[in-house]
Design an enzyme around this catalytic site. Structure first.
Site, PDB file in Angstrom:
ATOM      1  N   GLY A 175      45.469 -31.132  -7.208  1.00 48.11           N
ATOM      2  CA  GLY A 175      45.927 -31.151  -5.826  1.00 48.11           C
ATOM      3  C   GLY A 175      46.703 -29.892  -5.490  1.00 48.11           C
ATOM      4  CB  SER A 176      49.034 -29.185  -2.738  1.00 52.10           C
ATOM      5  OG  SER A 176      50.106 -30.096  -2.928  1.00 52.10           O
ATOM      6  CD  GLU A 197      41.607 -27.212 -10.367  1.00 54.80           C
ATOM      7  OE1 GLU A 197      42.089 -26.898  -9.259  1.00 54.80           O
ATOM      8  OE2 GLU A 197      40.427 -27.562 -10.529  1.00 54.80           O
ATOM      9  CG  LEU A 198      48.665 -27.231  -9.558  1.00 53.11           C
ATOM     10  CD1 LEU A 198      50.095 -26.758  -9.768  1.00 53.11           C
ATOM     11  CD2 LEU A 198      48.631 -28.678  -9.102  1.00 53.11           C
ATOM     12  CD  GLU A 258      44.308 -23.491  -1.899  1.00 57.50           C
ATOM     13  OE1 GLU A 258      43.342 -23.552  -2.667  1.00 57.50           O
ATOM     14  OE2 GLU A 258      45.335 -24.189  -2.048  1.00 57.50           O
ATOM     15  CG  ASP A 283      42.934 -38.442  -0.385  1.00 58.36           C
ATOM     16  OD1 ASP A 283      42.385 -38.984   0.594  1.00 58.36           O
ATOM     17  OD2 ASP A 283      43.930 -37.702  -0.276  1.00 58.36           O
ATOM     18  CB  CYS A 330      40.686 -25.661  -6.357  1.00 62.20           C
ATOM     19  SG  CYS A 330      41.411 -27.225  -5.805  1.00 62.20           S
ATOM     20  CD1 TRP A 345      42.214 -34.627   0.341  1.00 62.48           C
ATOM     21  CD2 TRP A 345      40.331 -33.525   0.790  1.00 62.48           C
ATOM     22  NE1 TRP A 345      42.573 -33.385   0.834  1.00 62.48           N
ATOM     23  CE2 TRP A 345      41.431 -32.690   1.121  1.00 62.48           C
ATOM     24  CE3 TRP A 345      39.044 -33.032   1.001  1.00 62.48           C
ATOM     25  CZ2 TRP A 345      41.284 -31.402   1.637  1.00 62.48           C
ATOM     26  CZ3 TRP A 345      38.889 -31.748   1.504  1.00 62.48           C
ATOM     27  CH2 TRP A 345      39.990 -30.950   1.825  1.00 62.48           C
ATOM     28  CG  ASN A 346      38.842 -30.814  -3.182  1.00 62.18           C
ATOM     29  OD1 ASN A 346      39.486 -31.640  -3.825  1.00 62.18           O
ATOM     30  ND2 ASN A 346      38.648 -29.584  -3.619  1.00 62.18           N
TER      31      ASN A 346
END
Length: 547
Positions: free
Chosen positions: A262-263, A284-285, A416, A213, A318, A187-188
């Site tokens: 995401g996470s 990509e976390l 984080e 998302d 991120c 979503w970011n």
């Protein structure tokens, strides 16, 4: 910090801004409801693969807390249908010359820049970020479209490789599309982390089933419409919407390759599911990124860079900085400059340029940010500025916050936050700073500030992060789209951008053509004679420096 908590501000002075808080940006202008009317939502929602009479979920505009959209939800059966449609479209698409596929990206580039105001409204409405930070997404996607539109033929062309026997063996490395990519986007950064990652997949000849998302699905759906207008076959990009634990596994179950942002926790689950099917994945976390301010840094420039590094998109990035490592000899002056700039940031949610920072996206992000700060303060940390919510501006606003005296047992030290919070740590030696920067299991991004560029690059070489920016926050490395971007350690696998960013969506195929004689006993040679001839040949090739 004020003695009033965020809740007290809301309760005792509803709607009133704290006297010593960050200033509010000028208001006025269009509202979210005006910019994102029901007719637009309905048109975009028609691009979701959701059959029958689907359930509907409502999203909320973070800037106001008001209802934004009601979107149909896909089912696992819809995901299967989406993959079937995508596979049918992919075969014809892959048969087109690369230059034809690349032309779609270049037309999309022009359309995006021409109609950017439309998507800036959507990004702000869905995420709550300031318009300048929404524009960063337009920049990133346009640069990716231009790069892969121009460079894809070079990345994907057949390459002559050394054959088993010089002259007699002709070997070519070819690149074939994976097929249908399963893309799960967060979503970011709903434009960049959705379509920005899909552009190389498309130009490589793939189709995509995308699960964005739900909160920010409209932005991706708008980009899909624009790509179709640029010439992308409509069925090539399928969009499914739904609860992550239900729809996400269904996407991974059918994909020929998985792209996920995401996470770290969810990324591990995606990797395990993909590995069970022997399907590749790029992830990509998360990150707990550090900025190093060396003793010879230009402190004015470093303070301005730190504001960008820590508070862009309200810290919901991120690659944003959550740890500031400052040489003790310059720490007081740097903090004086940095805190003053942070206090001056204008907070606001207007759909226009002017605000320096916007809102968090949800109550969940607000709760995490508040918990990290409040627990740290209770355990002895000091708030140099910020440290509270701003309900006078909107339901999820939180002031940009600088913490000092953070210790390892505090959650904000190692977890984080993904909010507008940064902790300050002092160091005495370069070795100490590098060790502190590398002390986290994450390894996504870092930043080094020094007047000596050679020194900056030498420090960068010692940092265990996928990208390092010298005298910039994050945009220098991320915007260098011909170079790879990604994480080490718990920050992920694989890379976006550059050659790796497109070749991950392909399978390497070697086509070797043998001429004149086989690689086997022939011309009357028996096995022993063949072995002797080949042994002599190998020695000769080494002496002639063949590779």
């Amino acid at each position: 910090m004020s003695d009033l908590s965020a809740d007290a501000v809301a309760t005792e002075h509803p709607g009133a801004a704290p006297a010593d808080g960050n200033p509010a940006a000028p208001g006025g202008g269009r509202t979210v409801g005006t910019a994102v009317p029901r007719s637009l939502v309905d048109r975009l929602a028609a691009g979701i693969t959701a059959t029958g009479v689907p359930s509907v979920v409502e999203t909320v505009a973070p800037l106001t807390g008001e209802r934004l959209a009601a979107l149909p939800q896909s089912t696992p059966a819809d995901v299967e249908v989406a993959f079937q449609l995508a596979r049918r479209a992919q075969a014809a698409w892959a048969a087109l010359p690369v230059r034809r596929r690349a032309g779609v990206l270049l037309r999309f580039h022009d359309l995006l820049l021409k109609r950017q105001d439309e998507v800036l409204d959507l990004v702000q409405a869905e995420t709550g970020k300031a318009r300048l930070h929404a524009f960063e997404e337009v920049l990133a996607v346009a640069m990716a479209a231009r790069h892969y539109g121009r460079a894809a033929q070079g990345y994907l062309k057949d390459r002559r490789r050394g054959g088993a026997l010089p002259v007699l063996t002709h070997a070519v490395e070819a690149r074939r599309p994976k097929g249908v990519i399963g893309h799960i986007s967060p979503w970011n950064y709903p434009l960049e982390l959705c379509v920005g990652d899909l552009l190389p997949a498309f130009v490589a000849g793939n189709a995509v089933v995308n699960k964005p998302d739900t909160q920010t699905a409209l932005t991706g759906l708008w980009a899909r419409e624009l790509l179709i207008e640029a010439g992308l076959p409509a069925d090539l990009w399928q969009v499914v919407i739904g609860d992550g634990p239900v729809i996400g596994p269904a996407v991974v179950e059918h994909a020929d390759y998985v792209s996920f942002t995401g996470s770290t926790r969810t990324g591990r689950e995606v990797a395990q599911r993909a590995a069970a099917r022997l399907v590749g994945a790029s992830l990509e976390l998360g990150g707990k990124n550090a900025m190093l301010v060396l003793s010879d840094a230009d402190l004015e420039a470093a303070a301005a860079g730190a504001v960008r590094a820590c508070f862009s998109s309200a810290g919901q990035l991120c690659i944003s900085i959550e740890r500031l490592l400052v040489h003790r000899s310059v720490a007081d002056r740097f903090l004086e400059l940095f805190v003053a700039r942070t206090r001056a940031l204008r907070l606001g949610g207007g759909l226009a340029y002017g605000a320096d920072m916007g809102s968090l996206v949800s109550v969940r992000q607000l709760d995490t940010t508040t918990r990290h700060v409040d627990e740290a303060v209770k355990a002895g940390a000091t708030v140099l500025t910020g440290g509270r919510a701003r309900p006078d501006l909107g339901p999820y606003f939180y002031e940009p916050t600088v913490l000092d005296g953070v210790t390892p047992e505090m959650a904000v030290c190692g977890e984080e936050t993904f909010g507008p919070v940064v902790s300050v740590y002092r160091f005495d030696t370069e070795e100490e700073a590098v060790a502190a920067a590398n002390s986290t299991p994450y390894g996504l991004n870092s930043s080094v500030w020094t007047r000596d560029l050679r020194r900056g690059r030498a420090v960068a070489a010692r940092l265990r992060t996928g990208t390092v920016n010298v005298n910039e926050a994050y945009a220098a490395a991320y915007g260098s789209v011909a170079a790879p971007m990604g994480g080490m350690g718990d920050s992920g696998l694989g890379r976006r951008h550059g050659a790796e960013g497109i070749l991950r969506f392909t399978e390497a195929q070697t086509v070797a053509t043998q001429r004149m004689m086989p690689i086997a006993p022939s011309f009357g040679l028996d096995d022993k004679q063949f072995a002797a001839v080949m042994t002599g040949g190998l020695r000769m090739l080494k002496a002639l420096r063949f590779k």
